[in-house]
Design a protein around this motif. Structure first.
Motif, PDB file in Angstrom:
ATOM      1  N   ALA A 151       0.819  -1.207   0.000  1.00  0.00           N
ATOM      2  CA  ALA A 151       0.000   0.000   0.000  1.00  0.00           C
ATOM      3  C   ALA A 151       0.859   1.265   0.000  1.00  0.00           C
ATOM      4  CB  ALA A 151      -0.932  -0.010   1.216  1.00  0.00           C
ATOM      5  N   LEU A 152       1.949   1.260   0.743  1.00  0.00           N
ATOM      6  CA  LEU A 152       2.835   2.420   0.762  1.00  0.00           C
ATOM      7  C   LEU A 152       3.444   2.677  -0.612  1.00  0.00           C
ATOM      8  CD1 LEU A 152       4.707   1.925   4.170  1.00  0.00           C
ATOM      9  CD2 LEU A 152       3.071   3.731   3.606  1.00  0.00           C
ATOM     10  N   ARG A 153       3.842   1.603  -1.278  1.00  0.00           N
ATOM     11  CA  ARG A 153       4.435   1.776  -2.606  1.00  0.00           C
ATOM     12  C   ARG A 153       3.378   2.086  -3.655  1.00  0.00           C
ATOM     13  NH1 ARG A 153       9.198  -2.930  -2.554  1.00  0.00           N
ATOM     14  NH2 ARG A 153      10.291  -2.071  -0.727  1.00  0.00           N
ATOM     15  N   ALA A 154       2.134   1.673  -3.399  1.00  0.00           N
ATOM     16  CA  ALA A 154       1.064   2.024  -4.336  1.00  0.00           C
ATOM     17  C   ALA A 154       0.816   3.529  -4.346  1.00  0.00           C
ATOM     18  CB  ALA A 154      -0.216   1.280  -3.962  1.00  0.00           C
ATOM     19  N   ARG A 155       1.121   4.202  -3.248  1.00  0.00           N
ATOM     20  CA  ARG A 155       0.922   5.660  -3.186  1.00  0.00           C
ATOM     21  C   ARG A 155       1.915   6.402  -4.070  1.00  0.00           C
ATOM     22  NH1 ARG A 155       0.686   7.394   2.988  1.00  0.00           N
ATOM     23  NH2 ARG A 155      -0.169   9.298   2.040  1.00  0.00           N
ATOM     24  N   LEU A 156       2.966   5.713  -4.517  1.00  0.00           N
ATOM     25  CA  LEU A 156       3.935   6.339  -5.421  1.00  0.00           C
ATOM     26  C   LEU A 156       3.515   6.248  -6.880  1.00  0.00           C
ATOM     27  CD1 LEU A 156       7.218   4.910  -3.823  1.00  0.00           C
ATOM     28  CD2 LEU A 156       6.173   7.144  -3.416  1.00  0.00           C
ATOM     29  N   LEU A 157       2.481   5.475  -7.170  1.00  0.00           N
ATOM     30  CA  LEU A 157       2.051   5.289  -8.552  1.00  0.00           C
ATOM     31  C   LEU A 157       1.294   6.517  -9.042  1.00  0.00           C
ATOM     32  CD1 LEU A 157       0.740   1.595  -8.349  1.00  0.00           C
ATOM     33  CD2 LEU A 157       3.015   2.383  -9.057  1.00  0.00           C
ATOM     34  N   PRO A 158       1.330   6.747 -10.342  1.00  0.00           N
ATOM     35  CA  PRO A 158       0.553   7.878 -10.902  1.00  0.00           C
ATOM     36  C   PRO A 158      -0.925   7.538 -10.945  1.00  0.00           C
ATOM     37  CG  PRO A 158       1.649   6.671 -12.658  1.00  0.00           C
ATOM     38  CD  PRO A 158       2.147   6.071 -11.378  1.00  0.00           C
ATOM     39  N   GLU A 159      -1.726   8.567 -11.039  1.00  0.00           N
ATOM     40  CA  GLU A 159      -3.175   8.385 -11.193  1.00  0.00           C
ATOM     41  C   GLU A 159      -3.481   7.893 -12.608  1.00  0.00           C
ATOM     42  OE1 GLU A 159      -5.358   8.360  -9.033  1.00  0.00           O
ATOM     43  OE2 GLU A 159      -4.599   9.511  -7.337  1.00  0.00           O
ATOM     44  N   PRO A 160      -4.544   7.125 -12.804  1.00  0.00           N
ATOM     45  CA  PRO A 160      -5.552   6.672 -11.823  1.00  0.00           C
ATOM     46  C   PRO A 160      -5.178   5.365 -11.129  1.00  0.00           C
ATOM     47  CG  PRO A 160      -6.232   6.021 -14.007  1.00  0.00           C
ATOM     48  CD  PRO A 160      -4.922   6.746 -14.186  1.00  0.00           C
ATOM     49  N   HIS A 161      -3.960   4.843 -11.413  1.00  0.00           N
ATOM     50  CA  HIS A 161      -3.563   3.545 -10.869  1.00  0.00           C
ATOM     51  C   HIS A 161      -3.414   3.595  -9.349  1.00  0.00           C
ATOM     52  CE1 HIS A 161      -2.925   2.207 -14.990  1.00  0.00           C
ATOM     53  NE2 HIS A 161      -2.211   3.314 -15.214  1.00  0.00           N
ATOM     54  N   ARG A 162      -2.992   4.727  -8.820  1.00  0.00           N
ATOM     55  CA  ARG A 162      -2.818   4.833  -7.378  1.00  0.00           C
ATOM     56  C   ARG A 162      -4.148   4.674  -6.650  1.00  0.00           C
ATOM     57  NH1 ARG A 162      -0.428  10.348  -5.505  1.00  0.00           N
ATOM     58  NH2 ARG A 162      -2.438  11.049  -6.365  1.00  0.00           N
ATOM     59  N   THR A 163      -5.159   5.400  -7.086  1.00  0.00           N
ATOM     60  CA  THR A 163      -6.466   5.330  -6.418  1.00  0.00           C
ATOM     61  C   THR A 163      -7.080   3.942  -6.520  1.00  0.00           C
ATOM     62  OG1 THR A 163      -6.853   7.669  -6.881  1.00  0.00           O
ATOM     63  CG2 THR A 163      -8.778   6.315  -6.358  1.00  0.00           C
ATOM     64  N   GLU A 164      -7.005   3.359  -7.690  1.00  0.00           N
ATOM     65  CA  GLU A 164      -7.597   2.030  -7.887  1.00  0.00           C
ATOM     66  C   GLU A 164      -6.846   0.962  -7.089  1.00  0.00           C
ATOM     67  OE1 GLU A 164     -10.345  -0.691  -9.125  1.00  0.00           O
ATOM     68  OE2 GLU A 164     -10.363   1.489  -9.366  1.00  0.00           O
ATOM     69  N   SER A 165      -5.515   1.058  -7.056  1.00  0.00           N
ATOM     70  CA  SER A 165      -4.722   0.073  -6.312  1.00  0.00           C
ATOM     71  C   SER A 165      -4.984   0.164  -4.814  1.00  0.00           C
ATOM     72  CB  SER A 165      -3.232   0.268  -6.600  1.00  0.00           C
ATOM     73  OG  SER A 165      -2.945   0.052  -7.963  1.00  0.00           O
ATOM     74  N   LEU A 166      -5.062   1.364  -4.284  1.00  0.00           N
ATOM     75  CA  LEU A 166      -5.340   1.526  -2.857  1.00  0.00           C
ATOM     76  C   LEU A 166      -6.735   1.013  -2.499  1.00  0.00           C
ATOM     77  CD1 LEU A 166      -3.779   5.035  -2.114  1.00  0.00           C
ATOM     78  CD2 LEU A 166      -2.967   2.808  -1.320  1.00  0.00           C
ATOM     79  N   LYS A 167      -7.684   1.225  -3.386  1.00  0.00           N
ATOM     80  CA  LYS A 167      -9.037   0.725  -3.141  1.00  0.00           C
ATOM     81  C   LYS A 167      -9.051  -0.802  -3.081  1.00  0.00           C
ATOM     82  CE  LYS A 167     -13.656   0.647  -5.225  1.00  0.00           C
ATOM     83  NZ  LYS A 167     -14.470   1.092  -6.391  1.00  0.00           N
ATOM     84  N   LEU A 168      -8.334  -1.420  -4.009  1.00  0.00           N
ATOM     85  CA  LEU A 168      -8.267  -2.889  -4.012  1.00  0.00           C
ATOM     86  C   LEU A 168      -7.530  -3.417  -2.786  1.00  0.00           C
ATOM     87  CD1 LEU A 168      -7.465  -3.481  -7.799  1.00  0.00           C
ATOM     88  CD2 LEU A 168      -9.612  -4.017  -6.628  1.00  0.00           C
ATOM     89  N   LEU A 169      -6.481  -2.740  -2.369  1.00  0.00           N
ATOM     90  CA  LEU A 169      -5.723  -3.189  -1.209  1.00  0.00           C
ATOM     91  C   LEU A 169      -6.530  -3.052   0.076  1.00  0.00           C
ATOM     92  CD1 LEU A 169      -2.208  -1.753  -2.101  1.00  0.00           C
ATOM     93  CD2 LEU A 169      -2.816  -4.178  -1.861  1.00  0.00           C
ATOM     94  N   ARG A 170      -7.352  -2.021   0.168  1.00  0.00           N
ATOM     95  CA  ARG A 170      -8.214  -1.888   1.346  1.00  0.00           C
ATOM     96  C   ARG A 170      -9.188  -3.068   1.438  1.00  0.00           C
ATOM     97  NH1 ARG A 170      -8.490   3.707  -0.386  1.00  0.00           N
ATOM     98  NH2 ARG A 170      -7.171   5.016   0.974  1.00  0.00           N
TER      99      ARG A 170
END
Length: 323
Positions: A151-170
């Motif tokens: 999740a921490l490394r997902a916050r380094l991704l550009p949008e929209p991949h960051r938002t979608e990845s964090l949602k899936l990880l939650r």
């Protein structure tokens, strides 16, 4: 198995009553076994037992019957303790009949040898249960850390991949604490495992789409590494949860305990200066250790359970992340 145990209890009680009519205090075990038979009747219904290709035992209804783990561990323990105490009483009754006859002088040495063997087997089995318990607890911690790192490394991704990845990880982390009130382990819930695998595939699709745009980005490489570790940790956790003590070991342990306590009761019956109380105390202590072994080997039921606090803390930290 339960019906066989009921018949076994009946035979033991009949033989014991022939030896001495004072065995009436053992009759509650007969009622207990009959109640177990009625309670577990639907579970013990399959009449055809075959070994499948995976080594599991398959019943006539086509389902996988995992022997002792199909039953609540308190039921298994009470059946085991009944057998051990009945063996002790039966041995003592048999010893009192032999008292005064030409009994061997090596009975005491044989009793100590069998009890020593029992202590050795109990020690090894307890170590097996404790090792598995520690492995399961460590697997929860490692998976929680892997999800947090991803999740921490997902916050380094550009949008929209960051938002979608964090949602899936939650969601991925949340399903790992939603099952806790059910009293089952994560490995016993195939629906959650399937959903977890689908989330992993969705995260991997995010990585593929991002790599297709620019495969030289450092955050993408870090995220891929963390995602691989997270997926691997799920496999390790499922493997640890499914790694029970083999049934043959537990059945052998109960069998050796019954033989040892029965032999101890026999030796006590031979000696007019000895009473049954030490034998029953020994049987109770042995059965208490067996109870702890069974409890350690059931990760989500009983008095000794694996703490899910690391996963709960991870879910809380993911909820605090900003999109």
């Amino acid at each position: 198995m339960v019906r066989w145990f009921t018949n076994f209890i009946e035979v033991l009680l009949q033989q014991s009553e022939r030896i001495s009519p004072r065995v009436i205090f053992l009759r509650p075990f007969r009622l207990l076994s009959l109640r177990f038979c009625r309670f577990l009747g639907p579970l013990s219904h399959p009449s055809v037992i075959l070994l499948g290709d995976s080594g599991n035992v398959v019943g006539s209804r086509g389902g996988v019957v995992e022997h002792l783990y199909n039953y609540f561990f308190l039921v298994v323990f009470l059946i085991g303790i009944a057998i051990v105490f009945l063996a002790s009483e039966f041995g003592w009754r048999l010893g009192t009949r032999t008292e005064g006859q030409a009994a061997s002088g090596n009975i005491s040495a044989l009793e100590q040898s069998i009890l020593g063997l029992l202590a050795l087997i109990v020690g090894f089995t307890f170590l097996m249960a404790l090792t598995r318990f520690e492995a399961r607890r460590e697997a929860v911690l490692n998976e929680a850390n892997a999800i947090g790192t991803t999740a921490l490394r997902a916050r380094l991704l550009p949008e929209p991949h960051r938002t979608e990845s964090l949602k899936l990880l939650r969601e991925y982390a949340q399903i790992r604490i939603d099952y806790i009130p059910t009293g089952k382990s994560f490995a016993e819930l195939p629906t959650l495992i399937e959903r977890s695998n689908n989330i992993q595939e969705a995260l991997w699709q995010q990585v593929k789409a991002l790599s297709a745009k620019d495969n030289n980005m450092v955050p993408t490489g870090l995220f891929i590494q963390a995602l691989n570790e997270m997926i691997d940790n799920q496999g390790k956790r499922l493997s640890a949860l499914r790694n029970y003590i083999p049934d043959v070991v537990l059945l052998s342990l109960f069998g050796i305990a019954a033989v040892a306590c029965g032999f101890a009761g026999y030796a006590s019956g031979l000696d007019p200066l000895r009473t049954r109380l030490p034998v029953f105390i020994t049987a109770f202590v042995v059965c208490s250790v067996l109870f702890v072994i069974l409890d350690l080997d059931r990760p989500n039921v009983g008095f000794i359970t694996i703490s899910q606090q690391p996963m709960i803390d991870t879910v809380a930290s993911l909820s605090a992340f900003n999109e």
